[in-house]
Design a protein around this motif. Sequence first.
Motif, short mmCIF file in Angstrom:
data_model
loop_
_atom_site.label_atom_id
_atom_site.label_comp_id
_atom_site.label_asym_id
_atom_site.label_seq_id
_atom_site.Cartn_x
_atom_site.Cartn_y
_atom_site.Cartn_z
N PRO A 261 0.99 -1.12 -0.02
CA PRO A 261 -0.18 0.02 -0.18
C PRO A 261 0.96 1.47 -0.14
O PRO A 261 1.88 1.20 0.79
CB PRO A 261 -0.76 -0.02 1.11
N ASN A 262 0.33 2.25 -1.05
CA ASN A 262 0.97 3.63 -0.94
C ASN A 262 0.13 4.62 -0.48
O ASN A 262 -0.59 4.94 -1.28
CB ASN A 262 1.78 3.54 -2.32
N PRO A 263 0.39 5.26 0.49
CA PRO A 263 -0.66 6.16 0.83
C PRO A 263 -0.81 7.43 -0.01
O PRO A 263 -1.73 7.79 -0.25
CB PRO A 263 -0.26 6.77 2.25
N GLU A 264 0.35 8.00 -0.56
CA GLU A 264 0.21 9.11 -1.66
C GLU A 264 -0.77 8.74 -2.68
O GLU A 264 -1.04 9.37 -3.34
CB GLU A 264 1.69 9.43 -1.85
N VAL A 265 -0.41 7.51 -3.34
CA VAL A 265 -1.06 7.10 -4.53
C VAL A 265 -2.59 6.73 -4.39
O VAL A 265 -3.35 7.35 -4.95
CB VAL A 265 -0.66 5.82 -5.23
N ASP A 266 -2.73 6.28 -3.06
CA ASP A 266 -4.16 6.13 -2.72
C ASP A 266 -4.94 7.34 -2.64
O ASP A 266 -6.05 7.90 -3.12
CB ASP A 266 -4.38 5.39 -1.17
N GLN A 267 -4.14 8.43 -2.10
CA GLN A 267 -4.70 9.96 -1.81
C GLN A 267 -4.93 10.58 -3.05
O GLN A 267 -6.13 11.12 -3.43
CB GLN A 267 -3.74 10.55 -0.94
N GLN A 268 -4.00 10.32 -4.00
CA GLN A 268 -4.19 10.84 -5.43
C GLN A 268 -5.32 10.28 -6.09
O GLN A 268 -5.94 10.93 -6.95
CB GLN A 268 -2.73 10.76 -6.15
N LEU A 269 -5.57 8.99 -6.03
CA LEU A 269 -6.72 8.08 -6.78
C LEU A 269 -7.88 8.77 -6.06
O LEU A 269 -9.07 8.87 -6.79
CB LEU A 269 -6.51 6.81 -6.40
N GLN A 270 -7.96 8.83 -4.79
CA GLN A 270 -9.36 9.39 -4.29
C GLN A 270 -9.38 10.64 -4.76
O GLN A 270 -10.64 11.03 -4.97
CB GLN A 270 -9.03 9.56 -2.68
N ARG A 271 -8.58 11.70 -4.94
CA ARG A 271 -8.99 13.05 -5.31
C ARG A 271 -9.17 12.97 -6.84
O ARG A 271 -10.18 13.76 -7.32
CB ARG A 271 -7.76 13.73 -5.32
N VAL A 272 -8.75 12.08 -7.72
CA VAL A 272 -8.97 12.14 -8.92
C VAL A 272 -10.64 11.38 -9.12
O VAL A 272 -11.36 11.75 -9.85
CB VAL A 272 -8.17 10.90 -9.91
N GLU A 273 -10.76 10.39 -8.10
CA GLU A 273 -12.33 9.80 -8.00
C GLU A 273 -13.49 10.99 -7.79
O GLU A 273 -14.48 11.06 -8.24
CB GLU A 273 -12.25 8.68 -7.14
N THR A 274 -12.90 11.74 -6.74
CA THR A 274 -13.78 12.82 -6.29
C THR A 274 -13.99 14.03 -7.45
O THR A 274 -15.23 14.16 -7.62
CB THR A 274 -13.28 13.58 -5.11
N LEU A 275 -13.05 14.45 -8.00
CA LEU A 275 -12.91 15.15 -9.26
C LEU A 275 -13.75 14.72 -10.41
O LEU A 275 -14.58 15.40 -10.83
CB LEU A 275 -11.61 15.65 -9.98
N HIS A 276 -13.58 13.26 -10.74
CA HIS A 276 -14.31 12.58 -11.69
C HIS A 276 -16.08 12.57 -11.28
O HIS A 276 -16.69 12.90 -12.19
CB HIS A 276 -14.03 11.15 -11.91
N GLN A 277 -16.25 12.68 -9.97
CA GLN A 277 -17.79 12.52 -9.72
C GLN A 277 -18.25 13.82 -9.79
O GLN A 277 -19.46 14.13 -10.32
CB GLN A 277 -17.94 11.93 -8.15
N GLN A 278 -17.47 15.02 -9.36
CA GLN A 278 -17.85 16.24 -9.51
C GLN A 278 -18.13 16.55 -11.14
O GLN A 278 -19.32 17.41 -11.29
CB GLN A 278 -17.05 17.18 -8.96
N LEU A 279 -17.15 16.14 -11.84
CA LEU A 279 -17.32 16.41 -13.35
C LEU A 279 -18.64 16.05 -14.08
O LEU A 279 -19.44 16.61 -14.55
CB LEU A 279 -15.95 16.11 -14.06
N LYS A 280 -18.93 14.78 -13.61
CA LYS A 280 -20.08 13.85 -13.78
C LYS A 280 -21.23 14.82 -13.49
O LYS A 280 -22.28 15.05 -14.36
CB LYS A 280 -20.17 12.35 -13.13
N ALA A 281 -21.54 15.31 -12.13
CA ALA A 281 -22.68 15.87 -11.74
C ALA A 281 -22.71 17.22 -12.47
O ALA A 281 -23.69 17.78 -12.88
CB ALA A 281 -22.44 16.28 -10.20
N GLU A 282 -21.61 18.08 -12.83
CA GLU A 282 -21.63 19.43 -13.29
C GLU A 282 -21.95 18.83 -14.80
O GLU A 282 -22.94 19.61 -15.18
CB GLU A 282 -20.29 19.81 -13.42
N HIS A 283 -21.57 17.87 -15.30
CA HIS A 283 -22.17 17.50 -16.92
C HIS A 283 -23.53 17.28 -17.06
O HIS A 283 -24.11 17.77 -17.86
CB HIS A 283 -21.13 16.27 -17.39
N ALA A 284 -24.16 16.67 -15.94
CA ALA A 284 -25.42 16.29 -15.99
C ALA A 284 -26.41 17.61 -15.82
O ALA A 284 -27.16 17.80 -16.44
CB ALA A 284 -25.84 15.30 -14.76
N ARG A 285 -25.66 18.78 -14.86
CA ARG A 285 -26.37 20.15 -14.92
C ARG A 285 -26.30 20.65 -16.17
O ARG A 285 -27.15 21.31 -16.39
CB ARG A 285 -25.71 20.58 -13.76
N ALA A 286 -25.26 20.76 -16.64
CA ALA A 286 -25.22 21.59 -17.81
C ALA A 286 -25.98 20.93 -18.94
O ALA A 286 -26.80 21.79 -19.78
CB ALA A 286 -23.77 21.44 -18.48
#
Length: 184
Positions: A33-58
């Motif tokens: 386990p690499n905590p830095e990579v896990d944290q980066q993956l979590q950030r990317v997943e959060t951004l991806h979810q936000q982009l999906k929601a913003e795309h739906a609103r648009a």
Amino acid sequence: PEKEAKLQALHNPRLRQPTNIGMAAPLVKLNQPNPEVDQQLQRVETLHQQLKAEHARAQELLARLKGEEYQASRTAPAKAHDWVKGNRQLDMKLDHYRERAKRLEKRAGGKSSMDIGIPELKAEEREIRDLEARVSGLEGRVRGFEGLPPDKEMALMEVEKMRKELEALARRRDMFEGLVEGDK
């Protein structure tokens, strides 16, 4: 030469043949386990979810904007034409009123409406009252000509007829006064 190549391979890590132990260490390291990579993956997943929601609103907003509510009415071109026509007319009226204001300023001696004060207004009011009195006098004189024909010749004949009638009445009066004085 074969011996030399083997010696060089032992001393040069790039030329060495991979061994099972040499390959296993990096694989084990990758599986840990690499905590830095896990944290980066979590950030990317959060951004991806936000982009999906913003795309739906648009997409929803775009669908609403394409709806009937936001479409131009069929009468919009006619209304726009009427507004442009009305605007042109207002511009012409504005130019006309500006010209009138300039003419009035010239008549007022070059004074603008901002330069005119209470004393000037009182003087104008006196002039207007004098003109009204003059007009009243002229109207009285004109009333003296009421009943006369519009033709000058006929009017003169009518005046002469009235003068003769006045003279006849004056003679009758004088005669009557003479009779009344004679009875005394």
